[in-house]
Every structure is written in C-alpha cells, then in structure tokens.
Design an enzyme around this catalytic site. Sequence first.
Site, short mmCIF file in Angstrom:
data_model
loop_
_atom_site.label_atom_id
_atom_site.label_comp_id
_atom_site.label_asym_id
_atom_site.label_seq_id
_atom_site.Cartn_x
_atom_site.Cartn_y
_atom_site.Cartn_z
N GLY A 160 7.00 -2.25 5.81
CA GLY A 160 8.36 -2.77 5.70
C GLY A 160 9.42 -1.90 6.33
N GLU A 161 10.60 -2.49 6.48
CA GLU A 161 11.74 -1.80 7.06
C GLU A 161 12.69 -1.43 5.91
OE1 GLU A 161 13.15 -0.46 9.97
OE2 GLU A 161 14.63 -0.06 8.42
N SER A 200 12.29 6.27 7.36
CA SER A 200 12.05 5.87 8.75
C SER A 200 12.57 4.46 9.00
CB SER A 200 10.54 5.92 9.04
OG SER A 200 10.29 5.43 10.34
N SER A 257 12.08 5.13 14.70
CA SER A 257 10.97 4.69 15.54
C SER A 257 11.52 4.40 16.93
CB SER A 257 10.34 3.43 14.94
OG SER A 257 9.76 3.74 13.71
N LEU A 258 11.26 5.30 17.84
CA LEU A 258 11.82 5.15 19.19
C LEU A 258 10.83 4.41 20.09
CD1 LEU A 258 14.36 6.05 20.79
CD2 LEU A 258 13.01 8.01 21.57
N HIS A 259 9.70 5.02 20.34
CA HIS A 259 8.55 4.40 21.00
C HIS A 259 8.75 4.00 22.47
CE1 HIS A 259 6.72 4.62 17.15
NE2 HIS A 259 7.39 3.62 16.62
N CYS A 282 3.38 8.40 1.36
CA CYS A 282 4.00 7.40 2.23
C CYS A 282 4.15 6.12 1.40
CB CYS A 282 3.08 7.19 3.43
SG CYS A 282 3.64 5.93 4.55
N ASN A 327 -2.65 4.13 16.54
CA ASN A 327 -3.77 3.79 15.66
C ASN A 327 -4.14 2.33 15.85
OD1 ASN A 327 -4.15 6.30 14.16
ND2 ASN A 327 -2.08 5.91 13.42
N CYS A 369 2.17 -2.72 15.56
CA CYS A 369 2.09 -2.40 14.13
C CYS A 369 1.36 -3.49 13.36
CB CYS A 369 3.50 -2.22 13.58
SG CYS A 369 3.53 -1.98 11.80
N CYS A 409 -0.77 5.54 10.20
CA CYS A 409 0.48 4.87 10.57
C CYS A 409 0.20 3.53 11.22
CB CYS A 409 1.24 5.64 11.63
SG CYS A 409 1.89 7.18 11.10
N CYS A 447 6.84 -7.46 6.73
CA CYS A 447 8.01 -6.96 7.44
C CYS A 447 8.58 -8.09 8.27
CB CYS A 447 7.59 -5.80 8.36
SG CYS A 447 8.97 -4.97 9.15
N CYS A 497 7.05 -5.55 15.44
CA CYS A 497 6.69 -4.55 16.45
C CYS A 497 5.24 -4.82 16.85
CB CYS A 497 6.85 -3.15 15.90
SG CYS A 497 8.52 -2.85 15.31
N GLU A 548 0.82 -1.21 0.00
CA GLU A 548 0.00 0.00 0.00
C GLU A 548 0.85 1.26 0.00
OE1 GLU A 548 -4.03 -1.49 2.23
OE2 GLU A 548 -2.29 -1.17 3.48
#
Length: 410
Positions: free
Chosen positions: A193-194, A225, A247-249, A131, A326, A145, A369, A138, A142, A118
């Site tokens: 994906g990364e 990212s 991406s810290l989180h 985006c 989200n 996600c 996201c 992936c 996470c 997407e």
Amino acid sequence: MQITPNGHEPIVQKRTQDDLPEGGKVNLLGLSREELKDALRDFGIAEKQLRMRATQLWHWVYHKGASDFDVMTTISKDMRAKLVGHFEIKRPEVVEAQYSEDGTRKYLVRFADGNEAEAVYIPEEGRGTLCISSQVGCTLNCKFCHTGTMRLVRNLTAGEIVAQMMIARDDLGEWKSPTEGRMVTNIVMMGMGEPLYNFDNVKKALDIIMDEEGIQLSRRRITLSTSGVVPHMERAGKEIGVNLAVSLHAVNDAVRSEIMPINKKYNLHEVLTACANYPGAHNARRITFEYAMLKGINDSDQDAYDLVKLMRKYKLPAKVNLIPFNPWPGVAYECSSDEQIKRFSDIVFKEGISAPVRTPRGRDIMAACGQLKSASEKKSKAQIARDEAATAMTAVQENPTPHHSSTGLT
Ligand code: SAH
Ligand code: SF4
C-alpha cells in the site's frame, strides 16, 4: 498458524447482549489516548479518574503488551471484570508465519473482515526492522511491484496498523517494551500500500507506536516510503515527522511514467521539489531514494550520472538505496546484473552520494520488497489482461493447432 500473543491465552468470555456496547466489544487497540478517555467516559468512569485509568490501560496494552485484562494487577479485580464485559484488546489473527533461512519472518495477518495483509521482520547486524503494510492492495499500479497487481481493497485502520507491530513483538517475545537491546529497533512503512493515501490512520498508528508511555519507538527510527504523493509529503513531515523515503526508480519522466503511472499525476520535478521542501530533511537526516534495478530499463551508466545530477539540481540531502529487482510470477522485468548494479552504485558513490545495494531478504518466502501480495485479491484490469495473455500463450505453446491463432498470439 495462530501465534498466541506472548503466551497469553485468547480471552473467551461468556457475554450477554445486555452488557455489551452496540456492535460488540470496543477494541482498545488503535484508539488514540483521547479516544481511550472518551471510551472510558462513555463506559461510566468518573471524570476525575479518567486520566489515571487511561494511563493505566495504555501502559498495560502498549508497554507490557497485555492482551487480556486478567494480567492487569494494578487494576482492581472488580474493575477488570467490568472492563472485560465492554472492552477487548484484540490482535488480528496471524494465519501464517513464515521464517526464511536468513532469519526474515513474514506474517500473513487476517483482519476481522477476512481481508489480509503482510508484515515482515528483517533482522540485521545490530538492528531489526519491521516492514508494515498500510493498505490491503494498492491503488497505484507500479509495473514492477507485486502489490500493484492487486486493486485497493481497503485502507487499514490505525488499530490494524499498530497490530502488526504488536504481533511481531508477540512473536519475538518483546514485552514489556525494553529500552535496550530491542529486537524491533526500526519500522519502515514499506509493506503493502501507499501510506500517504491512508494518511490519517498511518499518522494515528505511528503516534501510538511513538508514544513515550507505550512502545516508545523514536521517530528517527521510523521511515515512511511514498511513491511520491506530492500533496501529502509536506504534511507528513510536519505532522508525523518521521524519515522520508521516496520511490524514485527512474531519472526522467518518460521512464518513470512508464513504470510508475503515478508519475503522470505528480512528475519528477514536483516530487523532487516536495523532497527539497520536506520539513526536517538536512544532511544529518537525509531522504532515502529507492531505486529498483531493472535490466535495460533504468540501470545504465548514464542513468547513474543523471541521478546524481538530479540530486544536485534539487540540492537534496540524499542517500540512494539500490534494490536489486525482486521478481514475482508473471512480471515482465528482470533484475540488472550484479556487475551493472555494482557499476551504478560506484558511479553514484564516487560523485559523493551514498548508494548502498540493499541485500534482498526473505526472497525464499516471497517477503522481499515488492513481493508482498495477500490472497485478499482483487485483480486490477492490467493484471487480468496479463493473466489472460499468459493463459492464452500457454495454450498456444502447449497445443499449437491452427485454431489457436485466433487468439492473436501466433
Ligand atoms: N507504496 C510505497 C511503499 C511500499 S513499497 C512506495 O511505493 O514507496 C517498498 C519499496 O519497494 C518501494 O520503493 C517500491 O517501489 C519497491 N518495490 C516494489 N516492487 C519491487 C520489486 N519487485 N523489487 C524491488 N523493489 C520493489
Ligand atoms: Fe503501490 Fe508502492 Fe507497489 Fe507502487 S511500489 S504499487 S505505490 S505498493
């Protein structure tokens, strides 16, 4: 729904096996300039014409958005007829284009092998951000996600990554590439994906998108990212040179490892050291730290103070992007309350670091996201376990007879 690229009909050419290169036509989308020259050389273009022909084609494909050879009026009819027998300029199919109430557009793109990914276009005041996905699925899991519930199906090729930009511009009617008043002003590699686990293809695709004789998007308008793939971060700065988002989180290893298993491989210290060494990061070009607000997990006042401490300790030119979590079906987390998100943002801001709250966009079409997930699904073991537990739970709730206690979910 198929979007016809900028009104051009798809080319349907009768072709015989004899006039085709082995394996069918060569798609020009995704070839680097050098590869394009090589392809033209193989096709029989004379050495002294190579540069000129490659530049012509490049201009038609990436500046004007041509999707067939008929429109290429600077190339003789004869030559066009020959080119069409061997080459194509083929976008993947857009199987679904969804438009959100807030103007966000989500494209579900199906590639030649049937896999899907997407891309999301987000219009904002004075800019429009696309985006883009770098992988189908992936490898990282996470926990918050949606994409992370898919296994990696495969890396996208450079052509498939560039094609997401072409498709959005087809839909927005943005050819030939304007320099002023663009709709797609920015790109974020924040789809599925990364990107750093598909380094070469991402680099090649972004080089094509940045090329000055094509789409011409400045590297300052592109952000990549990463979840913190430390060994490739410096390389990304040196070889691609775009803005970095991380991406810290979470602000400590215990929580980060819990919600982002990659932290067990590259911990916070390693990630933040790589950020401090990111080539080109300075106050005018800060690193963005993404922080999804998860109720009761990472959203306390203390977490906010610790976040500031970390940014100071590593002397990071930072801005923090607070993303209200989200939700998606089956996820175990909840979004922090609006009040807590505001408190968190104020604390970080008062300590001198910008910490805007990102307004969720396109939630109604699952385009926000972390909500992306195509049907090219290969469920991860973790997700299969979650799904089975959910099914068992529903069965117990719907039919609470004693034999269901054997599920262990009583
Ligand atoms: N794989 C890359 C880029 C894609 S994700 C990465 O992880 O950085 C884009 C951003 O959305 C990341 O910061 C990701 O952690 C975040 N995200 C993922 N799921 C989310 C969710 N459900 N709610 C809010 N943000 C989410
Ligand atoms: Fe992969 Fe990024 Fe999602 Fe983590 S947040 S699972 S790295 S796409």
